[in-house]
Design a protein around this motif. Structure first.
Motif, PDB file in Angstrom:
ATOM      1  N   UNK A  64       0.844  -1.185   0.000  1.00 32.63           N
ATOM      2  CA  UNK A  64       0.000   0.000   0.000  1.00 32.63           C
ATOM      3  C   UNK A  64       0.888   1.247   0.000  1.00 32.63           C
ATOM      4  N   UNK A  65       0.456   2.320  -0.643  1.00 29.96           N
ATOM      5  CA  UNK A  65       1.289   3.518  -0.739  1.00 29.96           C
ATOM      6  C   UNK A  65       1.380   4.239   0.597  1.00 29.96           C
ATOM      7  N   UNK A  66       2.447   5.048   0.748  1.00 28.83           N
ATOM      8  CA  UNK A  66       2.555   5.899   1.926  1.00 28.83           C
ATOM      9  C   UNK A  66       1.471   6.971   1.853  1.00 28.83           C
ATOM     10  N   UNK A  67       0.910   7.314   2.998  1.00 28.50           N
ATOM     11  CA  UNK A  67      -0.083   8.374   3.067  1.00 28.50           C
ATOM     12  C   UNK A  67       0.383   9.419   4.066  1.00 28.50           C
ATOM     13  N   UNK A  68       0.728  10.604   3.568  1.00 24.76           N
ATOM     14  CA  UNK A  68       1.127  11.689   4.428  1.00 24.76           C
ATOM     15  C   UNK A  68      -0.097  12.534   4.785  1.00 24.76           C
ATOM     16  N   UNK A  69       0.128  13.590   5.543  1.00 26.31           N
ATOM     17  CA  UNK A  69      -0.994  14.357   6.079  1.00 26.31           C
ATOM     18  C   UNK A  69      -1.930  14.868   4.991  1.00 26.31           C
ATOM     19  N   UNK A  70      -1.362  15.395   3.901  1.00 21.87           N
ATOM     20  CA  UNK A  70      -2.211  15.932   2.834  1.00 21.87           C
ATOM     21  C   UNK A  70      -3.075  14.838   2.217  1.00 21.87           C
ATOM     22  N   UNK A  71      -2.499  13.635   2.053  1.00 16.59           N
ATOM     23  CA  UNK A  71      -3.256  12.517   1.491  1.00 16.59           C
ATOM     24  C   UNK A  71      -4.399  12.120   2.424  1.00 16.59           C
ATOM     25  N   UNK A  72      -4.091  12.045   3.717  1.00 19.55           N
ATOM     26  CA  UNK A  72      -5.094  11.628   4.686  1.00 19.55           C
ATOM     27  C   UNK A  72      -6.204  12.660   4.827  1.00 19.55           C
ATOM     28  N   UNK A  73      -5.853  13.940   4.741  1.00 21.43           N
ATOM     29  CA  UNK A  73      -6.878  14.979   4.787  1.00 21.43           C
ATOM     30  C   UNK A  73      -7.827  14.863   3.598  1.00 21.43           C
ATOM     31  N   UNK A  74      -7.264  14.546   2.435  1.00 18.70           N
ATOM     32  CA  UNK A  74      -8.078  14.400   1.238  1.00 18.70           C
ATOM     33  C   UNK A  74      -9.018  13.202   1.365  1.00 18.70           C
ATOM     34  N   UNK A  75      -8.485  12.079   1.863  1.00 19.64           N
ATOM     35  CA  UNK A  75      -9.330  10.892   2.055  1.00 19.64           C
ATOM     36  C   UNK A  75     -10.404  11.153   3.094  1.00 19.64           C
ATOM     37  N   UNK A  76     -10.042  11.850   4.158  1.00 22.14           N
ATOM     38  CA  UNK A  76     -11.016  12.183   5.198  1.00 22.14           C
ATOM     39  C   UNK A  76     -12.140  13.027   4.614  1.00 22.14           C
ATOM     40  N   UNK A  77     -11.782  13.985   3.750  1.00 21.39           N
ATOM     41  CA  UNK A  77     -12.795  14.845   3.126  1.00 21.39           C
ATOM     42  C   UNK A  77     -13.720  14.021   2.227  1.00 21.39           C
ATOM     43  N   UNK A  78     -13.161  13.044   1.501  1.00 21.38           N
ATOM     44  CA  UNK A  78     -13.969  12.193   0.625  1.00 21.38           C
ATOM     45  C   UNK A  78     -14.948  11.361   1.453  1.00 21.38           C
ATOM     46  N   UNK A  79     -14.454  10.760   2.537  1.00 19.98           N
ATOM     47  CA  UNK A  79     -15.322   9.952   3.390  1.00 19.98           C
ATOM     48  C   UNK A  79     -16.412  10.800   4.031  1.00 19.98           C
ATOM     49  N   UNK A  80     -16.071  12.027   4.422  1.00 17.13           N
ATOM     50  CA  UNK A  80     -17.072  12.912   5.020  1.00 17.13           C
ATOM     51  C   UNK A  80     -18.139  13.303   3.989  1.00 17.13           C
ATOM     52  N   UNK A  81     -17.717  13.477   2.727  1.00 13.84           N
ATOM     53  CA  UNK A  81     -18.684  13.765   1.667  1.00 13.84           C
ATOM     54  C   UNK A  81     -19.663  12.609   1.518  1.00 13.84           C
ATOM     55  N   UNK A  82     -19.122  11.378   1.512  1.00 14.66           N
ATOM     56  CA  UNK A  82     -19.980  10.206   1.370  1.00 14.66           C
ATOM     57  C   UNK A  82     -20.947  10.100   2.541  1.00 14.66           C
ATOM     58  N   UNK A  83     -20.428  10.293   3.746  1.00 16.86           N
ATOM     59  CA  UNK A  83     -21.292  10.198   4.924  1.00 16.86           C
ATOM     60  C   UNK A  83     -22.361  11.283   4.928  1.00 16.86           C
ATOM     61  N   UNK A  84     -22.027  12.463   4.416  1.00 15.55           N
ATOM     62  CA  UNK A  84     -23.004  13.550   4.387  1.00 15.55           C
ATOM     63  C   UNK A  84     -24.157  13.251   3.439  1.00 15.55           C
ATOM     64  N   UNK A  85     -23.934  12.339   2.486  1.00 11.96           N
ATOM     65  CA  UNK A  85     -24.982  11.913   1.564  1.00 11.96           C
ATOM     66  C   UNK A  85     -25.732  10.707   2.124  1.00 11.96           C
ATOM     67  N   UNK A  86     -24.996   9.750   2.696  1.00 10.98           N
ATOM     68  CA  UNK A  86     -25.589   8.479   3.107  1.00 10.98           C
ATOM     69  C   UNK A  86     -26.344   8.540   4.437  1.00 10.98           C
ATOM     70  N   UNK A  87     -25.777   9.197   5.435  1.00 12.62           N
ATOM     71  CA  UNK A  87     -26.417   9.184   6.753  1.00 12.62           C
ATOM     72  C   UNK A  87     -27.797   9.860   6.757  1.00 12.62           C
ATOM     73  N   UNK A  88     -27.961  11.012   6.114  1.00 11.97           N
ATOM     74  CA  UNK A  88     -29.309  11.608   6.086  1.00 11.97           C
ATOM     75  C   UNK A  88     -30.335  10.725   5.382  1.00 11.97           C
ATOM     76  N   UNK A  89     -29.867   9.815   4.516  1.00 11.54           N
ATOM     77  CA  UNK A  89     -30.774   8.914   3.813  1.00 11.54           C
ATOM     78  C   UNK A  89     -31.045   7.640   4.610  1.00 11.54           C
ATOM     79  N   UNK A  90     -30.563   7.592   5.861  1.00 13.38           N
ATOM     80  CA  UNK A  90     -30.880   6.459   6.724  1.00 13.38           C
ATOM     81  C   UNK A  90     -29.880   5.329   6.721  1.00 13.38           C
ATOM     82  N   UNK A  91     -28.700   5.535   6.122  1.00 11.82           N
ATOM     83  CA  UNK A  91     -27.692   4.482   6.081  1.00 11.82           C
ATOM     84  C   UNK A  91     -26.848   4.520   7.356  1.00 11.82           C
TER      85      UNK A  91
END
Length: 414
Positions: A1-28
């Motif tokens: 697996x590739x190395x993930x530095x702070x900028x990479x992890x912040x980007x992934x965190x933002x992507x996951x938060x985007x997904x959760x902001x769509x899924x959780x209000x829909x009852x997931x």
């Protein structure tokens, strides 16, 4: 697996938060993916460990979540809306949303809509959709497709010759020019759908169009695993960043028989999609998410504030100043401000540490990406104030703490 530095992890965190902001209000609701099963054995990375035990790395999570539905008897309380994320060893770290227990095609519309909303929030839209039909329709089509491809076997690519024996539908997704040319005259799946499959697919397309979702029907669209039926879909990137063979960033479909195949009640259907975080990060890597402003706390060395150097504290600053600064530090953290004490390099020794000069600490604050510096010395302590310096426009003011906090928060994304 590739190395993930702070900028990479912040980007992934933002992507996951985007997904959760769509899924959780829909009852997931979130779940953790357990072990998988042999239903996806063709996609596994498998090897023997040093004890000779066969070990497999999970290629996806659908079978694992399906097993969890069966093991925990969640089929007694349907529908189940679930999402999860984690490393999957198909070069991806998918975020996934799935619904179980709804046969009606409105479930297809819901799941596709959520996938589209998720990627639209990341500025990616290019939805392709198809129907594999029910099991009978798909079986009839497979026979016709294999018969046609067998007659062209000597012209197929090596990969497609192998797929012809194992999973002929995957040939429809081939990127080989010679395969693409052969497929131009291949039987069309849409011509083998029975009446109920056609009506179901038309229902899904009609509802998606009513939601102003721009769909493109692709008769050659299939999924890599063989438990899918009826609706399948994917969202591709038009960027050159991923290349043609890796341009799918989200894909999914319906699987009405998987629960039954794995030992659960045969009547329970499923529908879901997965998106690869690594691919999404490559596509939006220049759109680093906005983060809270950062503040550097700077303690002014005593020798820079007093004419008599002999009065300087042995640690470069008095305990009263450090106590005052520590309270400010703690209160900033309580208010959601990113803050740290500014240091450049180690000064002095472990037994006799000293503070860097004010100019060096300011330089360190700038190099660490701080937006503000709070400067505190004995004068500020005596007057119960602080110096707030904007490191972007170089303006500074003498303020009380509440005014400084208000200024910092007004520049911080909420």
């Amino acid at each position: 697996m590739p190395d993930n530095l702070d900028e990479d992890l912040l980007l992934k965190k933002a992507i996951l938060e985007k997904a959760e902001s769509v899924l959780r209000p829909a009852g997931y609701k979130q779940a953790s993916v357990g072990e998988s099963s042999d239903i996806v054995s063709k996609e596994l990375y498998s090897f023997d460990d040093k004890n000779g035990t066969s070990v497999c790395l999970r290629p996806e999570g659908t079978a694992g979540i399906t097993r969890a539905i069966i093991t925990n008897k969640l089929f007694n309380k349907l529908p189940q809306r679930i999402y999860y994320y984690g490393p999957m060893f198909r070069h991806e770290r998918p975020q996934k949303g799935q619904m179980y227990g709804v046969m009606h095609p409105m479930a297809d519309v819901e799941v596709v809509l959520l996938g589209w909303k998720f990627l639209r929030s990341l500025k990616l839209e290019n939805l392709k959709i198809n129907s594999l039909g029910d099991r009978q329709s798909l079986s009839d089509y497979k026979r016709a497709l294999v018969k046609y491809l067998e007659s062209k076997k000597d012209k197929l690519s090596e990969d497609s010759v192998v797929r012809l024996e194992k999973n002929p539908l995957r040939i429809l997704d081939s990127k080989s020019p010679q395969d693409i040319e052969i497929l131009n005259d291949a039987p069309k799946l849409s011509n083998y759908l029975n009446d109920i499959s056609v009506k179901r697919f038309e229902f899904v397309k009609s509802n998606l169009k009513s939601l102003d979702i721009p769909i493109i029907q692709n008769d050659n669209l299939v999924r890599g695993l063989d438990y899918y039926d009826h609706t399948v879909f994917e969202i591709k990137s038009v960027s050159d960043e991923l290349g043609k063979s890796q341009d799918t960033v989200l894909a999914g479909g319906r699987y009405d028989h998987l629960v039954g195949q794995m030992g659960g009640p045969a009547h329970i259907s499923g529908m879901g999609w997965a998106a690869g975080c690594e691919r999404l990060c490559l596509l939006i890597k220049n759109e680093t998410p906005e983060v809270a402003k950062c503040v550097s706390l700077i303690l002014v060395p005593e020798q820079e504030t007093r004419e008599d150097d002999s009065s300087s504290n042995e640690f470069g600053v008095s305990a009263h100043v450090t106590a005052y600064a520590s309270k400010i530090f703690s209160t900033l953290l309580d208010n959601g401000v990113n803050v740290h004490f500014s240091q450049s390099t180690t000064f002095g020794t472990s037994n006799s540490p000293t503070l860097p000069t004010l100019s060096k600490q300011l330089g360190s604050a700038v190099s660490q990406g701080s937006d503000f510096a709070i400067i505190i010395g004995s004068k500020e302590l005596d007057e119960n104030t602080l110096i707030l310096k904007n490191l972007n426009d170089k303006q500074q003011s003498v303020l009380d703490f509440d005014s400084a906090l208000k200024t910092i928060l007004s520049h911080t994304p909420q």
